[in-house]
Design a protein around this motif. Structure first.
Motif, PDB file in Angstrom:
ATOM      1  N   ILE A  45       0.878  -1.171   0.000  1.00  0.00           N
ATOM      2  CA  ILE A  45       0.000   0.000   0.000  1.00  0.00           C
ATOM      3  C   ILE A  45       0.912   1.216   0.000  1.00  0.00           C
ATOM      4  CG2 ILE A  45      -1.790   1.273   1.239  1.00  0.00           C
ATOM      5  CD1 ILE A  45      -2.571  -1.363   2.589  1.00  0.00           C
ATOM      6  N   THR A  46       0.778   2.076  -0.987  1.00  0.00           N
ATOM      7  CA  THR A  46       1.656   3.241  -1.093  1.00  0.00           C
ATOM      8  C   THR A  46       0.831   4.516  -1.253  1.00  0.00           C
ATOM      9  OG1 THR A  46       1.863   2.983  -3.486  1.00  0.00           O
ATOM     10  CG2 THR A  46       3.535   1.917  -2.132  1.00  0.00           C
ATOM     11  N   VAL A  47       1.346   5.592  -0.702  1.00  0.00           N
ATOM     12  CA  VAL A  47       0.731   6.910  -0.829  1.00  0.00           C
ATOM     13  C   VAL A  47       1.849   7.901  -1.163  1.00  0.00           C
ATOM     14  CG1 VAL A  47      -0.505   8.772   0.328  1.00  0.00           C
ATOM     15  CG2 VAL A  47      -1.144   6.386   0.774  1.00  0.00           C
ATOM     16  N   GLU A  48       1.649   8.672  -2.220  1.00  0.00           N
ATOM     17  CA  GLU A  48       2.604   9.714  -2.614  1.00  0.00           C
ATOM     18  C   GLU A  48       2.064  11.064  -2.154  1.00  0.00           C
ATOM     19  OE1 GLU A  48       5.034  11.045  -6.600  1.00  0.00           O
ATOM     20  OE2 GLU A  48       2.901  10.622  -6.792  1.00  0.00           O
ATOM     21  N   LEU A  49       2.902  11.831  -1.464  1.00  0.00           N
ATOM     22  CA  LEU A  49       2.478  13.110  -0.900  1.00  0.00           C
ATOM     23  C   LEU A  49       3.479  14.191  -1.324  1.00  0.00           C
ATOM     24  CD1 LEU A  49       0.487  14.572   0.947  1.00  0.00           C
ATOM     25  CD2 LEU A  49       1.893  13.902   2.898  1.00  0.00           C
ATOM     26  N   THR A  50       2.993  15.184  -2.059  1.00  0.00           N
ATOM     27  CA  THR A  50       3.846  16.256  -2.571  1.00  0.00           C
ATOM     28  C   THR A  50       3.094  17.584  -2.474  1.00  0.00           C
ATOM     29  OG1 THR A  50       3.069  16.088  -4.866  1.00  0.00           O
ATOM     30  CG2 THR A  50       4.882  14.645  -4.227  1.00  0.00           C
ATOM     31  N   ARG A  65       8.883  16.147  -2.137  1.00  0.00           N
ATOM     32  CA  ARG A  65       8.069  15.168  -1.424  1.00  0.00           C
ATOM     33  C   ARG A  65       7.895  15.590   0.036  1.00  0.00           C
ATOM     34  NH1 ARG A  65       7.836  10.264  -4.321  1.00  0.00           N
ATOM     35  NH2 ARG A  65       8.042  10.822  -6.523  1.00  0.00           N
ATOM     36  N   VAL A  66       6.762  15.209   0.599  1.00  0.00           N
ATOM     37  CA  VAL A  66       6.455  15.517   1.992  1.00  0.00           C
ATOM     38  C   VAL A  66       6.595  14.239   2.811  1.00  0.00           C
ATOM     39  CG1 VAL A  66       4.725  16.403   3.593  1.00  0.00           C
ATOM     40  CG2 VAL A  66       4.865  17.318   1.257  1.00  0.00           C
ATOM     41  N   GLY A  67       7.451  14.270   3.819  1.00  0.00           N
ATOM     42  CA  GLY A  67       7.692  13.065   4.600  1.00  0.00           C
ATOM     43  C   GLY A  67       7.368  13.192   6.066  1.00  0.00           C
ATOM     44  N   ASP A  68       6.752  14.320   6.481  1.00  0.00           N
ATOM     45  CA  ASP A  68       6.499  14.539   7.902  1.00  0.00           C
ATOM     46  C   ASP A  68       5.012  14.546   8.240  1.00  0.00           C
ATOM     47  OD1 ASP A  68       5.788  16.874   6.669  1.00  0.00           O
ATOM     48  OD2 ASP A  68       7.147  18.179   7.804  1.00  0.00           O
ATOM     49  N   VAL A  82      -4.337   1.121   9.785  1.00  0.00           N
ATOM     50  CA  VAL A  82      -2.899   0.991   9.898  1.00  0.00           C
ATOM     51  C   VAL A  82      -2.257   2.307   9.464  1.00  0.00           C
ATOM     52  CG1 VAL A  82      -2.603   0.039   7.565  1.00  0.00           C
ATOM     53  CG2 VAL A  82      -0.888  -0.439   9.316  1.00  0.00           C
ATOM     54  N   GLN A  83      -1.178   2.704  10.168  1.00  0.00           N
ATOM     55  CA  GLN A  83      -0.452   3.914   9.796  1.00  0.00           C
ATOM     56  C   GLN A  83       0.711   3.545   8.890  1.00  0.00           C
ATOM     57  OE1 GLN A  83       0.563   6.567  13.012  1.00  0.00           O
ATOM     58  NE2 GLN A  83       2.134   7.628  11.813  1.00  0.00           N
ATOM     59  N   LEU A  84       0.876   4.319   7.813  1.00  0.00           N
ATOM     60  CA  LEU A  84       1.936   4.055   6.854  1.00  0.00           C
ATOM     61  C   LEU A  84       3.192   4.843   7.226  1.00  0.00           C
ATOM     62  CD1 LEU A  84      -0.576   3.038   5.296  1.00  0.00           C
ATOM     63  CD2 LEU A  84       0.496   3.883   3.202  1.00  0.00           C
ATOM     64  N   PRO A  85       4.338   4.166   7.394  1.00  0.00           N
ATOM     65  CA  PRO A  85       5.585   4.895   7.636  1.00  0.00           C
ATOM     66  C   PRO A  85       6.111   5.489   6.342  1.00  0.00           C
ATOM     67  CG  PRO A  85       6.013   2.547   7.533  1.00  0.00           C
ATOM     68  CD  PRO A  85       4.519   2.702   7.418  1.00  0.00           C
ATOM     69  N   PHE A  86       6.928   6.533   6.464  1.00  0.00           N
ATOM     70  CA  PHE A  86       7.546   7.156   5.294  1.00  0.00           C
ATOM     71  C   PHE A  86       8.832   6.413   4.967  1.00  0.00           C
ATOM     72  CE2 PHE A  86      10.284  10.404   3.250  1.00  0.00           C
ATOM     73  CZ  PHE A  86       9.478  10.663   2.149  1.00  0.00           C
ATOM     74  N   MET A  91      10.892   7.691  -1.131  1.00  0.00           N
ATOM     75  CA  MET A  91      10.171   8.938  -0.893  1.00  0.00           C
ATOM     76  C   MET A  91       8.660   8.768  -0.984  1.00  0.00           C
ATOM     77  SD  MET A  91      12.706  10.845  -0.187  1.00  0.00           S
ATOM     78  CE  MET A  91      12.107  12.540  -0.191  1.00  0.00           C
ATOM     79  N   LEU A  92       8.173   7.653  -0.457  1.00  0.00           N
ATOM     80  CA  LEU A  92       6.746   7.357  -0.431  1.00  0.00           C
ATOM     81  C   LEU A  92       6.377   6.803   0.933  1.00  0.00           C
ATOM     82  CD1 LEU A  92       6.355   5.437  -3.833  1.00  0.00           C
ATOM     83  CD2 LEU A  92       5.660   7.799  -3.406  1.00  0.00           C
ATOM     84  N   TYR A  93       5.104   6.936   1.288  1.00  0.00           N
ATOM     85  CA  TYR A  93       4.571   6.238   2.445  1.00  0.00           C
ATOM     86  C   TYR A  93       4.188   4.833   1.972  1.00  0.00           C
ATOM     87  CZ  TYR A  93       4.338  10.839   4.588  1.00  0.00           C
ATOM     88  OH  TYR A  93       4.661  12.076   5.098  1.00  0.00           O
ATOM     89  N   ARG A  94       4.734   3.827   2.660  1.00  0.00           N
ATOM     90  CA  ARG A  94       4.517   2.466   2.157  1.00  0.00           C
ATOM     91  C   ARG A  94       4.493   1.468   3.305  1.00  0.00           C
ATOM     92  NH1 ARG A  94       8.754  -0.506  -1.850  1.00  0.00           N
ATOM     93  NH2 ARG A  94      10.082  -0.251  -0.006  1.00  0.00           N
ATOM     94  N   ILE A  95       3.645   0.442   3.134  1.00  0.00           N
ATOM     95  CA  ILE A  95       3.594  -0.667   4.069  1.00  0.00           C
ATOM     96  C   ILE A  95       3.188  -1.908   3.288  1.00  0.00           C
ATOM     97  CG2 ILE A  95       1.156  -0.522   4.744  1.00  0.00           C
ATOM     98  CD1 ILE A  95       2.121  -0.913   7.667  1.00  0.00           C
ATOM     99  N   ARG A  96       3.651  -3.061   3.738  1.00  0.00           N
ATOM    100  CA  ARG A  96       3.272  -4.306   3.075  1.00  0.00           C
ATOM    101  C   ARG A  96       1.774  -4.551   3.268  1.00  0.00           C
ATOM    102  NH1 ARG A  96       6.539  -6.521  -0.555  1.00  0.00           N
ATOM    103  NH2 ARG A  96       6.096  -8.654   0.123  1.00  0.00           N
ATOM    104  N   ALA A  97       1.134  -5.076   2.226  1.00  0.00           N
ATOM    105  CA  ALA A  97      -0.322  -5.209   2.238  1.00  0.00           C
ATOM    106  C   ALA A  97      -0.820  -6.229   3.253  1.00  0.00           C
ATOM    107  CB  ALA A  97      -0.832  -5.566   0.843  1.00  0.00           C
ATOM    108  N   PHE A  98       0.053  -7.140   3.754  1.00  0.00           N
ATOM    109  CA  PHE A  98      -0.428  -8.096   4.748  1.00  0.00           C
ATOM    110  C   PHE A  98      -0.793  -7.403   6.062  1.00  0.00           C
ATOM    111  CE2 PHE A  98       4.243  -8.287   5.296  1.00  0.00           C
ATOM    112  CZ  PHE A  98       4.343  -7.951   6.642  1.00  0.00           C
TER     113      PHE A  98
END
Length: 292
Positions: A45-50, A65-68, A82-86, A91-98
């Motif tokens: 699961i990925t989220v791009e924030l700019t 990119r915004v990482g904070d 679930v909270q996604l770490p940066f 340079m993306l917020y990402r977490i494994r889908a499991f």
């Protein structure tokens, strides 16, 4: 005398081009840009924030990119978040889908809380799962081979693909290749092109029909022997896609983007709250081999 007046008028008009004009540039308002696409087929699961960049002035290749920020993904159907770490490496917020499985027919919400406390959110419902049996070949006709002026061969072909079990609110697109077999037992492939990039709105309780009707050209410059009649439709091979409105809109509009500086500007689709731009979308697909 008439020539003199013409010269006076001419120099009068051309003299206007020597005058400089100052135009105030439009005010630039920085906006948050959020992009995320969810799929049961994706392992992450990925989220791009700019942030947006000003259109005028010095252009830069790297988008900041915004990482904070705090990014939370929630499965609204089962009530789990679930909270996604940066991930600074990409340079993306990402977490494994499991950590939060993406499941067909579930509704998901993403909340983005910026460092200054501003919150943006959007929701998507994951499209229903597709089955190979949902797609079949309807009527089809393959004509006789004809010689082309440039030395190859061509054949007229028409084919109907029928998609059943579609649902209103989602969009379906078959991306397939027609495989023909000739009298020598050789195979020839041709992509099937449908209107609107092959994307059609689903119809609950009704089937979607995709029509292909074109001339297929068979290249003989590779030195192979000419194709031999009769040509028969052996199979249709490809991928059947389903998507929500957010994914469909971004896909269609990005296909319209041109490098032509005189082209009409494209109004990008956005479904985020509180003034953010970008898209949250979802999609799924199934690979299929369909025989007539």
């Amino acid at each position: 005398m008439r020539l003199g007046w013409i010269l006076i008028v001419f120099f009068g008009f051309t003299g206007c081009y020597d005058q400089a004009a100052e135009v105030d540039l439009p005010t630039y308002n920085k906006r948050t840009v959020i992009t995320s696409y969810l799929s049961p087929k994706d392992q992450n699961i990925t989220v791009e924030l700019t942030y947006t960049l000003p259109y005028f002035g010095k252009q830069v290749a790297d988008v900041p990119r915004v990482g904070d920020a705090k990014v939370v993904v929630s499965d609204m159907t089962v009530g789990k978040s679930v909270q996604l770490p940066f991930d600074s490496s990409i340079m993306l917020y990402r977490i494994r889908a499991f950590a939060l499985p993406i499941v067909n027919d579930h509704e998901y919400r993403i909340d983005v809380i910026m460092k200054d406390g501003t919150t943006h959110w959007s929701k998507t419902r994951i499209p229903p799962a597709l089955k190979e049996a949902d797609l079949k070949v309807g009527k089809f006709v393959v004509g006789k081979l004809e010689e082309s002026n440039w030395g190859g061969q061509s054949v007229s072909a028409s084919l109907e693909m029928i998609a059943g079990n579609t649902q209103t609110g989602f969009y379906y697109s078959p991306q397939f290749e027609m495989v023909l077999e000739d009298g020598n037992g050789d195979f020839y492939g041709s992509l099937l092109y449908f209107p609107n990039e092959g994307i059609e709105a689903g119809k609950t309780g009704d089937a979607l029909r995709y029509l292909f009707n074109d001339r297929i050209y068979i290249d003989q410059f590779s030195g192979g022997s000419p194709a031999l009649d009769p040509l028969i439709l052996k199979e249709v091979v490809g991928t059947f896609w389903v998507m929500d409105e957010g994914y469909k809109e971004r896909y269609v509009r990005e296909m319209q983007i041109s490098d032509n500086p005189f082209a009409e500007p494209i109004l990008m689709y956005s479904n985020w709250s509180n003034g953010a731009i970008g898209a949250l979308g979802s999609y799924d697909w199934v690979e299929a081999v369909i025989t007539p």
